[in-house]
Design a protein around this motif. Structure first.
Motif, PDB file in Angstrom:
ATOM      1  N   VAL A   1      30.873 -18.557  10.977  1.00  0.00           N
ATOM      2  CA  VAL A   1      31.093 -19.117  12.735  1.00  0.00           C
ATOM      3  C   VAL A   1      32.914 -19.581  11.657  1.00  0.00           C
ATOM      4  CG1 VAL A   1      30.885 -21.350  13.285  1.00  0.00           C
ATOM      5  CG2 VAL A   1      29.039 -21.307  12.037  1.00  0.00           C
ATOM      6  N   ARG A   2      33.233 -18.889  12.933  1.00  0.00           N
ATOM      7  CA  ARG A   2      34.666 -18.914  12.959  1.00  0.00           C
ATOM      8  C   ARG A   2      35.176 -19.206  14.459  1.00  0.00           C
ATOM      9  NH1 ARG A   2      36.534 -13.939  12.587  1.00  0.00           N
ATOM     10  NH2 ARG A   2      34.338 -12.803  12.088  1.00  0.00           N
ATOM     11  N   PRO A   3      34.983 -19.954  14.959  1.00  0.00           N
ATOM     12  CA  PRO A   3      35.159 -20.568  15.861  1.00  0.00           C
ATOM     13  C   PRO A   3      36.792 -20.399  17.257  1.00  0.00           C
ATOM     14  CG  PRO A   3      35.108 -22.022  15.508  1.00  0.00           C
ATOM     15  CD  PRO A   3      34.974 -21.700  14.199  1.00  0.00           C
ATOM     16  N   LEU A   4      36.435 -19.398  18.212  1.00  0.00           N
ATOM     17  CA  LEU A   4      38.113 -19.113  19.038  1.00  0.00           C
ATOM     18  C   LEU A   4      38.586 -20.725  18.955  1.00  0.00           C
ATOM     19  CD1 LEU A   4      35.766 -17.189  18.799  1.00  0.00           C
ATOM     20  CD2 LEU A   4      36.848 -16.751  21.226  1.00  0.00           C
ATOM     21  N   SER A   5      40.127 -20.663  19.021  1.00  0.00           N
ATOM     22  CA  SER A   5      40.913 -21.099  19.788  1.00  0.00           C
ATOM     23  C   SER A   5      40.430 -21.485  21.321  1.00  0.00           C
ATOM     24  CB  SER A   5      42.318 -21.562  19.305  1.00  0.00           C
ATOM     25  OG  SER A   5      42.819 -20.740  19.464  1.00  0.00           O
ATOM     26  N   ASP A   6      40.979 -22.644  22.003  1.00  0.00           N
ATOM     27  CA  ASP A   6      41.077 -22.403  23.036  1.00  0.00           C
ATOM     28  C   ASP A   6      42.268 -21.018  23.727  1.00  0.00           C
ATOM     29  OD1 ASP A   6      39.876 -24.221  23.304  1.00  0.00           O
ATOM     30  OD2 ASP A   6      41.262 -26.009  24.215  1.00  0.00           O
ATOM     31  N   ALA A   7      43.723 -21.254  22.723  1.00  0.00           N
ATOM     32  CA  ALA A   7      44.065 -20.023  23.521  1.00  0.00           C
ATOM     33  C   ALA A   7      43.342 -18.263  23.597  1.00  0.00           C
ATOM     34  CB  ALA A   7      45.271 -20.074  22.507  1.00  0.00           C
ATOM     35  N   GLN A   8      42.798 -18.442  22.015  1.00  0.00           N
ATOM     36  CA  GLN A   8      42.182 -16.880  22.243  1.00  0.00           C
ATOM     37  C   GLN A   8      40.809 -17.021  22.967  1.00  0.00           C
ATOM     38  OE1 GLN A   8      40.634 -17.541  17.910  1.00  0.00           O
ATOM     39  NE2 GLN A   8      41.861 -16.718  17.596  1.00  0.00           N
ATOM     40  N   VAL A   9      40.382 -17.640  23.834  1.00  0.00           N
ATOM     41  CA  VAL A   9      39.337 -17.850  24.605  1.00  0.00           C
ATOM     42  C   VAL A   9      40.146 -17.824  26.050  1.00  0.00           C
ATOM     43  CG1 VAL A   9      37.579 -19.089  25.710  1.00  0.00           C
ATOM     44  CG2 VAL A   9      37.712 -19.580  23.702  1.00  0.00           C
ATOM     45  N   ARG A  10      40.510 -18.283  26.596  1.00  0.00           N
ATOM     46  CA  ARG A  10      41.614 -18.216  27.613  1.00  0.00           C
ATOM     47  C   ARG A  10      42.076 -16.547  27.678  1.00  0.00           C
ATOM     48  NH1 ARG A  10      43.455 -23.206  26.760  1.00  0.00           N
ATOM     49  NH2 ARG A  10      45.754 -22.509  25.998  1.00  0.00           N
ATOM     50  N   ALA A  11      42.432 -16.267  26.745  1.00  0.00           N
ATOM     51  CA  ALA A  11      42.746 -14.992  26.156  1.00  0.00           C
ATOM     52  C   ALA A  11      41.759 -13.475  26.203  1.00  0.00           C
ATOM     53  CB  ALA A  11      43.581 -14.433  24.852  1.00  0.00           C
TER      54      ALA A  11
ATOM     55  N   LEU B   1      30.291 -18.382  27.754  1.00  0.00           N
ATOM     56  CA  LEU B   1      31.452 -19.679  27.260  1.00  0.00           C
ATOM     57  C   LEU B   1      30.042 -20.775  27.317  1.00  0.00           C
ATOM     58  CD1 LEU B   1      34.718 -17.899  27.809  1.00  0.00           C
ATOM     59  CD2 LEU B   1      33.812 -18.792  25.498  1.00  0.00           C
ATOM     60  N   ALA B   2      29.695 -20.697  28.876  1.00  0.00           N
ATOM     61  CA  ALA B   2      28.939 -21.906  29.505  1.00  0.00           C
ATOM     62  C   ALA B   2      28.368 -22.532  29.572  1.00  0.00           C
ATOM     63  CB  ALA B   2      29.219 -21.751  31.438  1.00  0.00           C
ATOM     64  N   THR B   3      27.519 -21.694  28.620  1.00  0.00           N
ATOM     65  CA  THR B   3      25.779 -21.594  28.048  1.00  0.00           C
ATOM     66  C   THR B   3      25.827 -22.031  26.820  1.00  0.00           C
ATOM     67  OG1 THR B   3      25.381 -19.669  28.279  1.00  0.00           O
ATOM     68  CG2 THR B   3      24.688 -20.209  30.879  1.00  0.00           C
ATOM     69  N   GLY B   4      26.252 -21.099  25.770  1.00  0.00           N
ATOM     70  CA  GLY B   4      26.457 -20.927  24.115  1.00  0.00           C
ATOM     71  C   GLY B   4      25.173 -20.344  24.188  1.00  0.00           C
TER      72      GLY B   4
ATOM     73  N   HIS C   1      28.443 -20.019  18.514  1.00  0.00           N
ATOM     74  CA  HIS C   1      29.505 -20.726  17.513  1.00  0.00           C
ATOM     75  C   HIS C   1      30.761 -21.086  18.454  1.00  0.00           C
ATOM     76  CE1 HIS C   1      27.117 -18.955  14.603  1.00  0.00           C
ATOM     77  NE2 HIS C   1      27.732 -17.807  14.358  1.00  0.00           N
ATOM     78  N   SER C   2      31.569 -20.778  18.955  1.00  0.00           N
ATOM     79  CA  SER C   2      32.895 -21.828  19.645  1.00  0.00           C
ATOM     80  C   SER C   2      32.313 -22.380  20.358  1.00  0.00           C
ATOM     81  CB  SER C   2      33.623 -20.700  20.433  1.00  0.00           C
ATOM     82  OG  SER C   2      33.888 -19.887  19.143  1.00  0.00           O
ATOM     83  N   VAL C   3      30.741 -22.418  21.449  1.00  0.00           N
ATOM     84  CA  VAL C   3      30.680 -23.404  22.215  1.00  0.00           C
ATOM     85  C   VAL C   3      30.199 -24.865  21.331  1.00  0.00           C
ATOM     86  CG1 VAL C   3      28.643 -23.577  23.660  1.00  0.00           C
ATOM     87  CG2 VAL C   3      30.112 -22.095  23.889  1.00  0.00           C
ATOM     88  N   ALA C   4      29.664 -23.987  20.560  1.00  0.00           N
ATOM     89  CA  ALA C   4      28.743 -25.459  19.021  1.00  0.00           C
ATOM     90  C   ALA C   4      29.440 -26.536  18.749  1.00  0.00           C
ATOM     91  CB  ALA C   4      28.091 -24.780  18.536  1.00  0.00           C
ATOM     92  N   VAL C   5      30.974 -25.511  18.186  1.00  0.00           N
ATOM     93  CA  VAL C   5      31.306 -26.571  17.567  1.00  0.00           C
ATOM     94  C   VAL C   5      32.680 -26.877  18.570  1.00  0.00           C
ATOM     95  CG1 VAL C   5      34.053 -25.984  15.853  1.00  0.00           C
ATOM     96  CG2 VAL C   5      31.878 -24.999  15.850  1.00  0.00           C
TER      97      VAL C   5
ATOM     98  N   PHE D   1      31.728 -28.940  10.657  1.00  0.00           N
ATOM     99  CA  PHE D   1      32.433 -28.880  11.654  1.00  0.00           C
ATOM    100  C   PHE D   1      32.377 -29.986  12.405  1.00  0.00           C
ATOM    101  CE2 PHE D   1      31.965 -24.247  11.232  1.00  0.00           C
ATOM    102  CZ  PHE D   1      33.180 -23.780  11.410  1.00  0.00           C
ATOM    103  N   MET D   2      31.677 -31.722  11.665  1.00  0.00           N
ATOM    104  CA  MET D   2      31.643 -32.695  12.096  1.00  0.00           C
ATOM    105  C   MET D   2      31.587 -33.491  10.493  1.00  0.00           C
ATOM    106  SD  MET D   2      27.609 -33.057  13.529  1.00  0.00           S
ATOM    107  CE  MET D   2      27.005 -34.413  13.002  1.00  0.00           C
TER     108      MET D   2
END
Length: 259
Positions: A78-88, A106-109, A202-206, A237-238
């Motif tokens: 599990v290596r979640p993407l950062s917001d900047a990576q998602v936008r890129a 991204l919207a549904t996981g 994974h990014s969606v869940a985190v 992550f929690m």
């Protein structure tokens, strides 16, 4: 299973089921690791072979299922993407169908297979929900009915106006079976590397857990069969949910005694 078969059949295809041995499974593992495959991938491939053999025995196609030895399953990467990576990543999607698929992931996981299987008759704009389940009553792994957020609605409404097939993700009037090449090209344009498409899930869940969503709700959103799967993968992550337990371990402060 078709994709798995391309790896499994060259090694096991010439055997009768009763000829498969534990040593064959270990040799398959050795060869796949030597070919550069991760142990988790080999675990999945041999697991599919085991499932196929057990199904064949249950259907009385073979007398009995052979023992298929699986390697130890590694912890989820599990290596979640950062917001900047998602936008890129979104900006790197030049083809409309790749951009739509990534936005829906991204919207549904959801898993990518669920997005590529999605048809318009399971997209309810009026109620604002996306039904990722297949109507066959069989394919349920990781598939749920999820709300349609603003990002997904905007992308879906645009795609709906231009639709040529029953499938949501299409290209040149045909259903899209794979977005591997398009996703790799998007990563390259975004300047990203070594990010598998499953890391989006994974990014969606985190992200949901970091925002304080209950793990039960996250589990349902991801389509997990039970919350134990969600805990095993994402509990680290929690950490806030264990903060009160950690406070009890402040041994440098005398505990208050009850009068």
């Amino acid at each position: 299973m078709t994709y798995t078969g391309r790896a499994i059949l060259p090694h096991f295809g010439a055997f009768r089921p009763d000829q498969i041995t534990t040593q064959d499974c270990r040799e398959y593992l050795r060869q796949r690791i030597a070919d550069g495959r991760k142990i988790g991938s080999v675990h999945t491939e041999l697991g599919h072979l085991r499932s196929a053999m057990r199904w064949a025995a249950k259907q009385h196609i073979i007398d009995r299922a052979p023992h298929i030895e699986l390697p130890p399953k590694p912890d989820s990467d599990v290596r979640p993407l950062s917001d900047a990576q998602v936008r890129a990543l979104i900006d790197g999607c030049s083809a409309p169908h790749i951009r739509l698929a990534v936005i829906l992931l991204l919207a549904t996981g959801a898993r990518v297979s669920a997005i590529l299987d999605l048809e318009w008759n399971r997209v309810d704009f009026e109620r604002g929900v996306i039904d990722l389940r297949l109507p066959d009553g069989i394919t349920r792994k990781g598939r749920a009915v999820v709300p349609m957020n603003r990002m997904a609605r905007a992308a879906l409404e645009t795609a709906y106006q231009a639709r040529l097939t029953d499938h949501v993700v299409e290209w040149a009037g045909k259903r899209v079976r794979s977005i591997r090449k398009g996703y790799s090209a998007a990563l390259e344009r975004a300047g990203l590397s070594d990010i598998s498409i499953h890391q989006i899930r994974h990014s969606v869940a985190v992200r949901m857990l970091a925002a304080g969503q209950p793990i039960e709700k996250v589990s349902q959103f991801l389509g997990h069969s039970n919350t134990a799967i969600t805990y095993k993968t994402y509990a680290r992550f929690m950490p806030d949910h264990m903060a009160d337990a950690a406070e009890i371990l402040n041994f440098d402060v005398p505990r208050k005694t009850r009068l």
